[in-house]
Design a protein around this motif. Structure first.
Motif, short mmCIF file in Angstrom:
data_model
loop_
_atom_site.label_atom_id
_atom_site.label_comp_id
_atom_site.label_asym_id
_atom_site.label_seq_id
_atom_site.Cartn_x
_atom_site.Cartn_y
_atom_site.Cartn_z
N SER A 34 0.80 -1.22 0.00
CA SER A 34 0.00 0.00 0.00
C SER A 34 0.83 1.27 0.00
CB SER A 34 -0.92 0.01 1.23
OG SER A 34 -1.81 -1.05 1.18
N LEU A 35 2.14 1.14 0.11
CA LEU A 35 2.99 2.33 0.17
C LEU A 35 2.80 3.28 -1.02
CD1 LEU A 35 6.27 1.09 1.84
CD2 LEU A 35 4.55 2.63 2.77
N PRO A 36 2.59 2.78 -2.24
CA PRO A 36 2.32 3.74 -3.32
C PRO A 36 0.96 4.44 -3.17
CG PRO A 36 3.01 1.63 -4.21
CD PRO A 36 2.81 1.44 -2.74
N LEU A 37 0.19 4.10 -2.14
CA LEU A 37 -1.13 4.64 -1.82
C LEU A 37 -2.18 4.30 -2.87
CD1 LEU A 37 -0.32 8.13 -0.29
CD2 LEU A 37 -0.70 5.97 0.88
N ILE A 38 -1.88 4.40 -4.12
CA ILE A 38 -2.86 4.12 -5.16
C ILE A 38 -3.20 2.62 -5.22
CG2 ILE A 38 -1.27 3.78 -7.10
CD1 ILE A 38 -3.24 5.64 -8.67
N SER A 39 -2.33 1.79 -4.66
CA SER A 39 -2.56 0.35 -4.66
C SER A 39 -3.22 -0.14 -3.37
CB SER A 39 -1.24 -0.39 -4.88
OG SER A 39 -0.35 -0.09 -3.84
N ALA A 40 -3.56 0.76 -2.46
CA ALA A 40 -4.11 0.36 -1.16
C ALA A 40 -5.40 -0.45 -1.26
CB ALA A 40 -4.30 1.58 -0.28
N GLY A 77 -9.04 -1.05 -12.68
CA GLY A 77 -10.12 -0.70 -11.75
C GLY A 77 -9.60 -0.52 -10.33
N ASP A 78 -8.64 -1.35 -9.94
CA ASP A 78 -8.05 -1.22 -8.61
C ASP A 78 -7.29 0.08 -8.47
OD1 ASP A 78 -8.80 -3.76 -7.41
OD2 ASP A 78 -7.44 -4.67 -8.86
N LEU A 79 -6.57 0.46 -9.52
CA LEU A 79 -5.81 1.71 -9.48
C LEU A 79 -6.74 2.92 -9.48
CD1 LEU A 79 -2.87 0.74 -11.85
CD2 LEU A 79 -2.95 0.67 -9.35
N LEU A 80 -7.86 2.84 -10.18
CA LEU A 80 -8.86 3.91 -10.13
C LEU A 80 -9.48 4.01 -8.75
CD1 LEU A 80 -10.60 3.51 -13.61
CD2 LEU A 80 -9.05 5.33 -12.87
N ALA A 81 -9.75 2.86 -8.12
CA ALA A 81 -10.26 2.88 -6.74
C ALA A 81 -9.23 3.50 -5.80
CB ALA A 81 -10.62 1.46 -6.29
N LEU A 86 -7.37 8.08 -2.58
CA LEU A 86 -6.37 9.13 -2.36
C LEU A 86 -7.00 10.52 -2.40
CD1 LEU A 86 -3.35 9.45 -1.86
CD2 LEU A 86 -3.01 9.55 -4.31
N VAL A 87 -7.87 10.77 -3.37
CA VAL A 87 -8.55 12.06 -3.47
C VAL A 87 -9.45 12.29 -2.25
CG1 VAL A 87 -10.32 13.33 -4.78
CG2 VAL A 87 -8.43 12.23 -5.97
N ASN A 136 -15.20 -5.65 -9.61
CA ASN A 136 -15.98 -4.44 -9.83
C ASN A 136 -16.07 -3.63 -8.54
OD1 ASN A 136 -17.88 -2.49 -10.43
ND2 ASN A 136 -19.31 -3.90 -11.41
N TRP A 137 -15.24 -2.60 -8.42
CA TRP A 137 -15.21 -1.79 -7.20
C TRP A 137 -16.50 -1.02 -7.01
CZ3 TRP A 137 -12.53 -2.04 -2.99
CH2 TRP A 137 -11.30 -2.69 -3.01
N ARG A 138 -17.11 -0.57 -8.06
CA ARG A 138 -18.36 0.19 -7.93
C ARG A 138 -19.44 -0.68 -7.27
NH1 ARG A 138 -19.99 3.68 -12.89
NH2 ARG A 138 -18.04 4.59 -12.23
#
Length: 194
Positions: A34-40, A77-81, A86-87, A136-138
């Motif tokens: 999770s350190l890159p945060l976007i992969s958390a 999809g994981d990177l978008l989540a 992050l936002v 599907n994260w949504r």
């Protein structure tokens, strides 16, 4: 005596201690992933799945197995989540800093912000524990939000787990690298038992 609590001859710790060790190892691997945060989100979702498999099938858990499972499932999809997480985290942090800088009504705003952050953490963890998060994260977020409202007892237990993890990490910051494991198993447990 149940096999889940029986010790083998010469074994110092029983199978429950092995589960505890696996939870901590997966927590450490999840923190590193999770350190890159976007992969958390992908890392936490994988931790939930790996620990669920450990409990249900008594499958051995290793950091290498966790990383292989994460690599197999990491997708756009994981990177978008992760970007959404992050936002959202930046917005919460910005609001917390604004409240601390003398925002009018900060006395009311700070507790409300804390409550919103806690509820979002519960929905996030419940989404990670759902099987839909692998594809599907949504849909996972939608069903987690619905389950959080519909099952307030499970949500309260998970909120207590989040609060405990936050206090532990605040009191002793190196524990921050271990808390993803207990949070992942707490999320899976609330999905199955409450």
């Amino acid at each position: 005596m149940d096999t889940a609590t029986k010790r083998e001859p010469g074994e110092l710790f029983g199978p429950r201690f092995a589960l505890f060790a696996d939870v901590l190892a997966v927590g450490l691997a999840t923190a590193a992933a999770s350190l890159p945060l976007i992969s958390a989100p992908a890392a936490m979702s994988t931790a939930c799945a790996v620990l669920d498999r450990r409990v249900r099938q008594d499958a051995p858990t290793t950091a290498g197995g966790y990383l292989r499972a994460l690599r197999r499932r990491l997708r756009t999809g994981d990177l978008l989540a992760g970007a959404g997480l992050l936002v959202g985290g930046v917005l919460l942090l910005f609001n917390a800093l604004a409240a601390g800088a003398g925002l009018p009504g900060a006395v009311v705003f700070r507790p409300a912000l804390l409550a919103v952050a806690g509820l979002l953490a519960v929905v996030y963890l419940r989404a990670c524990a759902r099987p839909e998060s692998a594809t599907n994260w949504r849909a996972a977020l939608r069903s987690a939000a619905y389950a959080s409202v519909r099952g307030p007892r499970a949500s309260a237990v998970l909120l207590l787990a989040v609060a405990t993890a936050a206090v532990c990490a605040w009191a002793y910051p190196p524990l921050l690298f271990l808390v993803p494991g207990p949070l992942a198993i707490a999320a899976r447990a609330t999905e199955h038992h409450l």
